[in-house]
Design a protein around this motif. Structure first.
Motif, short mmCIF file in Angstrom:
data_model
loop_
_atom_site.label_atom_id
_atom_site.label_comp_id
_atom_site.label_asym_id
_atom_site.label_seq_id
_atom_site.Cartn_x
_atom_site.Cartn_y
_atom_site.Cartn_z
N TYR A 53 0.87 -1.17 0.00
CA TYR A 53 0.00 0.00 0.00
C TYR A 53 0.90 1.22 0.00
CZ TYR A 53 0.68 -0.58 5.07
OH TYR A 53 1.23 -0.75 6.31
N GLY A 54 0.32 2.36 -0.40
CA GLY A 54 1.13 3.54 -0.65
C GLY A 54 2.10 3.91 0.47
N TYR A 55 1.57 3.99 1.67
CA TYR A 55 2.40 4.45 2.79
C TYR A 55 3.58 3.51 3.02
CZ TYR A 55 3.47 6.64 7.25
OH TYR A 55 4.08 7.33 8.25
N VAL A 67 6.17 4.08 0.29
CA VAL A 67 6.90 5.32 0.56
C VAL A 67 7.92 5.10 1.68
CG1 VAL A 67 6.67 7.65 1.46
CG2 VAL A 67 5.06 6.83 -0.26
N SER A 104 11.58 13.49 -1.29
CA SER A 104 10.27 13.99 -0.86
C SER A 104 9.21 12.91 -1.11
CB SER A 104 9.94 15.25 -1.65
OG SER A 104 8.56 15.49 -1.62
N GLU A 105 8.45 12.59 -0.05
CA GLU A 105 7.49 11.50 -0.15
C GLU A 105 6.41 11.79 -1.19
OE1 GLU A 105 6.09 10.92 3.82
OE2 GLU A 105 8.02 10.14 4.50
N GLY A 106 6.16 13.07 -1.39
CA GLY A 106 5.09 13.46 -2.31
C GLY A 106 5.35 13.07 -3.75
N TYR A 145 3.69 9.44 -5.15
CA TYR A 145 2.29 9.23 -5.55
C TYR A 145 2.00 9.61 -7.00
CZ TYR A 145 1.34 7.94 -0.74
OH TYR A 145 1.35 7.30 0.46
N PRO A 146 2.50 10.77 -7.47
CA PRO A 146 2.30 11.06 -8.90
C PRO A 146 2.93 9.97 -9.78
CG PRO A 146 2.96 13.05 -7.77
CD PRO A 146 3.09 11.93 -6.77
N HIS A 179 0.71 7.00 -9.84
CA HIS A 179 -0.42 7.34 -10.67
C HIS A 179 -0.08 7.14 -12.15
CE1 HIS A 179 -4.08 9.26 -11.87
NE2 HIS A 179 -3.43 10.16 -12.57
N ARG A 180 1.12 7.59 -12.52
CA ARG A 180 1.56 7.45 -13.90
C ARG A 180 1.75 5.98 -14.27
NH1 ARG A 180 6.71 7.38 -16.07
NH2 ARG A 180 7.69 8.28 -14.24
N LYS A 205 0.26 3.49 -13.04
CA LYS A 205 -1.06 2.87 -13.15
C LYS A 205 -1.68 3.23 -14.51
CE LYS A 205 -5.46 2.47 -10.75
NZ LYS A 205 -6.32 2.98 -9.68
N ASP A 206 -1.46 4.49 -14.86
CA ASP A 206 -1.98 4.99 -16.13
C ASP A 206 -1.37 4.25 -17.32
OD1 ASP A 206 -3.78 7.23 -16.63
OD2 ASP A 206 -2.20 7.78 -18.07
N TYR A 218 -0.93 -1.70 -4.23
CA TYR A 218 -0.43 -1.63 -5.60
C TYR A 218 0.22 -2.95 -5.98
CZ TYR A 218 -1.25 3.37 -5.75
OH TYR A 218 -1.85 4.60 -5.75
N SER A 235 6.55 16.61 4.37
CA SER A 235 7.23 15.52 3.66
C SER A 235 6.54 15.20 2.32
CB SER A 235 7.29 14.27 4.53
OG SER A 235 6.02 13.68 4.62
N LEU A 236 5.26 15.51 2.23
CA LEU A 236 4.57 15.26 0.95
C LEU A 236 4.88 16.35 -0.07
CD1 LEU A 236 1.01 14.01 1.94
CD2 LEU A 236 2.78 12.74 0.75
N MET A 251 1.21 16.04 -16.16
CA MET A 251 1.23 14.66 -16.63
C MET A 251 -0.04 14.33 -17.41
SD MET A 251 2.99 12.55 -13.53
CE MET A 251 1.62 11.47 -13.28
#
Lengths: 116, 197
Positions: free
Chosen positions: A32-34, A37, A47-49, A52-53, A56-57, A59-60, A80, B52-53, B66
């Motif tokens: 899972y995401g967390y 990460v 950076s953890e952020g 996620y993008p 997402h990509r 998955k796309d 995932y 952090s995010l 994107m």
């Protein structure tokens, strides 16, 4: 000299290899995401952020899929999982990276030899 | 401003609402709320998780870029590639030089070739008609020293013009394809890395 974290070259470097890292962790097990990460930021200071993008990509592009699974005493988590094409991608990128890293290492070590 | 989950999600939804389809947006939002939820359960604070995010504005900008690049790839049009380029340029000052400048340069190249092609293709038939008139001995002042050569040269000019226009079409398509690849790479590697501290 910049610090490791602040040097833009270094950050781009990390962001560039993030994809193979994510694919590799997922090839090992569904996450899972967390969890993903946490797994990656244990090794790479990033950076953890940004993860996620990327997920997402992936998955796309059909390299990963998601599914919901109940967790002990909480709402279900989004897991995932690599798809067949994701596995292939992981394999190819890993090969590529290994070869690249081996070449760079060989070059760097030769330079050190010469300096001594 | 409170730096917590609901504010983070609100900003994401606000920035992406107009661009992303509902389903995709919900999918993304669920990742971030799960991240906050898990982080809090692991004893981290809202502010720490927020930091952090990375700022939700930056995250939204990257996801938006994107998405727009993907759309430009699936539905080729001037408008779509334009939006994709603008969204990618918006990811950092750096991209003014590395995305906007090359983009404008390529557009100029395509335009210049097109204009030259059209000029040749329009001028050619006139020159052709003129040399025919001159051959027929009509009382027009001579632009061709040799009207027979003029016939062939003007045919050549017309053909060159038409070929240029056709070639320009393929050139534009080629630039489009390569451009999409470059934008994807740019977002994946460079975007959002310049102001992380």
């Amino acid at each position: 000299m910049h610090t490791n974290q602040g040097d833009p070259m270094n950050i781009q470097f990390k962001k560039g290899v993030l994809e193979i890292c994510v694919l590799s962790v997922l090839a090992h097990k569904d996450c899972y995401g967390y969890e993903l990460v946490a797994e990656i930021s244990k090794k790479i200071d990033i950076s953890e952020g940004t993860i996620y993008p990327l997920l997402h990509r992936l998955k796309d592009e059909g390299h990963v899929t998601t599914y919901l699974q109940e967790s002990a005493g909480g709402p279900p988590r989004k897991y995932y999982r690599l798809t067949e094409s994701g596995r292939k991608e992981e394999h190819e990128q890993k090969e590529e990276w290994m070869q690249f890293a081996a070449s760079v290492n060989a070059l760097l070590e030769r330079k050190n030899d010469a300096a001594e | 401003m409170l730096q917590n989950e609901s504010e983070y999600i609100r900003i994401l939804k606000d920035r992406l609402g107009g661009t992303l389809p509902r389903e995709e947006l919900d999918d993304i939002v669920s990742d971030y709320s799960e991240h906050f939820r898990m982080g809090l359960a692991n004893g981290r604070t809202d502010e720490e998780l927020w930091r952090s995010l990375g700022s939700p504005d930056d995250v939204a900008r990257e996801i938006k870029a994107m998405h727009l690049v993907k759309r430009a790839e699936n539905m080729k049009s001037c408008g779509n590639i334009f939006h994709a380029v603008i969204a990618t340029v918006g990811l950092g000052l750096f991209n003014l030089v590395f995305v906007l400048a090359p983009f404008l340069l390529l557009i100029c190249m395509v335009l210049v070739v097109f204009i030259i092609g059209v000029m040749f293709a329009v001028f050619g038939p006139f020159a052709f008609a003129y040399s025919i008139l001159q051959l027929a001995g009509l009382p027009v002042f001579a632009i061709w020293l040799n009207p027979v050569a003029g016939v062939f040269i003007s045919i050549g000019i017309t053909t060159t013009g038409l070929l240029l226009v056709i070639w320009d079409y393929y050139l534009a398509r080629f630039f489009y394809r390569v451009g999409i690849k470059y934008l994807k790479w740019n977002i994946a590697v460079i975007a959002g890395t310049e102001d992380v501290s």
